[in-house]
Design a protein around this motif. Structure first.
Motif, mmCIF file in Angstrom:
data_model
loop_
_atom_site.group_PDB
_atom_site.id
_atom_site.type_symbol
_atom_site.label_atom_id
_atom_site.label_comp_id
_atom_site.label_asym_id
_atom_site.label_seq_id
_atom_site.Cartn_x
_atom_site.Cartn_y
_atom_site.Cartn_z
ATOM 1 N N PRO A 146 -10.598 7.207 -7.392
ATOM 2 C CA PRO A 146 -10.747 6.503 -6.112
ATOM 3 C C PRO A 146 -11.720 7.253 -5.194
ATOM 4 C CG PRO A 146 -8.431 7.086 -6.538
ATOM 5 C CD PRO A 146 -9.271 7.814 -7.531
ATOM 6 N N LEU A 167 -2.399 4.936 -11.023
ATOM 7 C CA LEU A 167 -2.795 4.295 -9.764
ATOM 8 C C LEU A 167 -3.638 5.209 -8.883
ATOM 9 C CD1 LEU A 167 0.559 2.424 -9.239
ATOM 10 C CD2 LEU A 167 -1.661 1.359 -9.682
ATOM 11 N N GLY A 168 -4.115 6.312 -9.458
ATOM 12 C CA GLY A 168 -5.123 7.099 -8.761
ATOM 13 C C GLY A 168 -4.613 8.187 -7.843
ATOM 14 N N VAL A 181 1.597 -0.629 5.145
ATOM 15 C CA VAL A 181 0.599 0.404 4.879
ATOM 16 C C VAL A 181 -0.771 -0.088 5.345
ATOM 17 C CG1 VAL A 181 -0.632 1.596 3.016
ATOM 18 C CG2 VAL A 181 1.874 1.427 2.966
ATOM 19 N N ARG A 182 -1.029 -1.352 5.082
ATOM 20 C CA ARG A 182 -2.308 -1.927 5.492
ATOM 21 C C ARG A 182 -2.495 -1.847 7.001
ATOM 22 N NH1 ARG A 182 -3.802 -8.191 4.093
ATOM 23 N NH2 ARG A 182 -5.373 -8.539 5.709
ATOM 24 N N VAL A 242 -0.082 1.663 -4.623
ATOM 25 C CA VAL A 242 -0.804 0.388 -4.706
ATOM 26 C C VAL A 242 -1.248 -0.061 -3.316
ATOM 27 C CG1 VAL A 242 -0.646 -2.054 -5.322
ATOM 28 C CG2 VAL A 242 0.442 -0.328 -6.775
ATOM 29 N N ALA A 243 -0.344 0.054 -2.352
ATOM 30 C CA ALA A 243 -0.658 -0.419 -1.002
ATOM 31 C C ALA A 243 -1.821 0.372 -0.407
ATOM 32 C CB ALA A 243 0.585 -0.321 -0.118
ATOM 33 N N GLN A 299 -4.172 1.870 -2.137
ATOM 34 C CA GLN A 299 -5.358 1.437 -2.886
ATOM 35 C C GLN A 299 -5.871 0.105 -2.342
ATOM 36 O OE1 GLN A 299 -5.598 1.656 -7.313
ATOM 37 N NE2 GLN A 299 -5.723 -0.561 -7.260
ATOM 38 N N GLU A 300 -4.965 -0.841 -2.135
ATOM 39 C CA GLU A 300 -5.375 -2.161 -1.639
ATOM 40 C C GLU A 300 -5.996 -2.037 -0.247
ATOM 41 O OE1 GLU A 300 -4.989 -5.699 -2.714
ATOM 42 O OE2 GLU A 300 -5.193 -4.614 -4.577
ATOM 43 N N THR A 340 -9.457 0.228 -0.609
ATOM 44 C CA THR A 340 -10.512 -0.373 -1.435
ATOM 45 C C THR A 340 -11.034 -1.641 -0.786
ATOM 46 O OG1 THR A 340 -9.454 0.495 -3.408
ATOM 47 C CG2 THR A 340 -11.126 -1.199 -3.738
ATOM 48 N N SER A 341 -10.118 -2.498 -0.350
ATOM 49 C CA SER A 341 -10.562 -3.758 0.224
ATOM 50 C C SER A 341 -11.393 -3.553 1.476
ATOM 51 C CB SER A 341 -9.352 -4.639 0.558
ATOM 52 O OG SER A 341 -8.630 -4.918 -0.613
#
Lengths: 248, 248
Positions: A75, A102-103, A176-177, A233-234, A236-237, A240-241
């Motif tokens: 990542p 998942l990095g 998280v986002r 995951v959260a 990463q999302e 990354t996004s």
């Protein structure tokens, strides 16, 4: 795409790479690699090499680097995850395997108020990590620190762009986002996950007073290993996004 | 917060609830519940009840509903997940447990070109689902369909607001979040996850031609169960955040 071979930097001499014994046995005895075959070699420190084997014996495999890349499968951010030690070794190892996939870059087992286990089987856990690294196509072997008390995990909060703590009592909209919305270019993120039973309210207060942000991983009570996976995951999302042309 | 007891609607008669034998044994023999104690009962169909026990015997527990709520712990959307059958039963069960924790409503085991297993142990898998439902605080027992061939899983694409297929070849910026950006109020989402080795290119083409959207779960090669878990989290993050005051 094939599984990579893990060859620490010490086994590379310029363009020459000699596979460690166990990797050589696997390459030759199991996968039937021959002189002339190309293989992917990773060094666990971000190095990725395409290698042509030229010396292949019963328990020996060596070759020459054809191409080198850096940070393959890694990542753009460093995610350090502190996770409360849990009773079930199987569940902890499930977490570790998925965290590698998942990095996650660093796993910090935590002693907390509700922790019921003292430590981890280091060699066994490291084997899980190596296997996952080779399988998932990344080039770094995440580090597994020795277990730490929670206060130690929040002494250098300023080293991170964001420190998140998953907490069941937090409103699900505090995702998280949402927490990372102000730090879309975060380079270093630490996530803290409680053991079975979660962090105590005092522990959450200690973390947020040190600069951490409490986040929700949804309206359900997640097992520790599920929470760790979900947080990875959260993050990463979110990161990354936010760097993609598809984000707002 | 305590683990709930699972009492299907058939065991409720008006405000009277009689725990099934195994739940009664657990309540009385293990958890030492007594007449007068309050317990949480879920019916697996969205019903959540606070119940006061009044009849407690060696293998019997019954009580009266004090309060009823609907859809406790359930997401605002329905997520159906089609997952290629994988060889390892342990890994499949890990997926199932986490899918329940993460709010998946329906699990559809898929036969695909690269599937190497015929079916699932239904009763055993259902037990995993029931335990996870009770533990995580949701009120619906997700359904587990009989295994289907992939084409069957994409015949009624119009029944879903979005059909996503995870594919390794997709650019990582094509995230779940990006794919759902146009459907922030999606009520029904189906996610398709390949078996070990993934979907074939032909299968991905078949899905996208039927109206599905190929998405990336990141730049690494995830195991099937990891991909399923990651997709469930990504959908949750995308749909929950977009309905929150913290979203853009």
């Amino acid at each position: 795409m094939t599984t990579a071979f893990y060859v620490p930097p010490a086994s590379r001499h310029g363009e020459r790479i000699v596979l460690p014994d166990d990797e050589a046995r696997h390459a030759v005895g199991v996968l039937r690699k021959r002189a002339g075959d190309e293989v992917i070699v990773i060094d666990g420190e971000g190095g990725w090499h395409r290698v042509r084997l030229d010396q292949v014996g019963d328990e020996r495999a060596a070759g020459t680097v054809l191409e080198t890349r850096r940070e393959v499968g890694e990542p753009a951010y460093v995610m350090s995850m502190g996770v409360g030690l849990i009773k079930s070794r199987n569940r902890f190892e499930t977490f570790v395997e998925k965290a590698v996939e998942l990095g996650v870059r660093e796993i910090v087992p935590l002693h907390t108020a509700r922790t019921e286990r003292e430590g981890v089987k280091e060699e066994r856990t490291r084997n899980v990590m190596v296997a996952a690294m080779k399988q998932c196509g990344r080039s770094r072997l995440p580090s597994l620190t020795t277990p730490r008390a929670l206060p130690e995990a929040i002494t250098h909060v300023e080293a991170f762009d964001a420190v998140l703590v998953a907490h069941e009592q937090v409103d699900p909209t505090q995702s998280v986002r949402a927490a990372l919305a102000d730090a879309p270019d975060a380079a270093r993120v630490r996530v803290l996950i409680g053991p079975e039973g979660g962090f105590t309210d005092d522990e959450v207060a200690m973390i947020t007073e040190a600069g951490g942000t409490a986040v929700s991983l949804g309206p359900r009570r997640l097992r520790t290993e599920t929470a760790g996976i979900a947080a990875a995951v959260a993050v990463q999302e979110a990161l990354t996004s936010s760097r993609s042309p598809h984000s707002l």
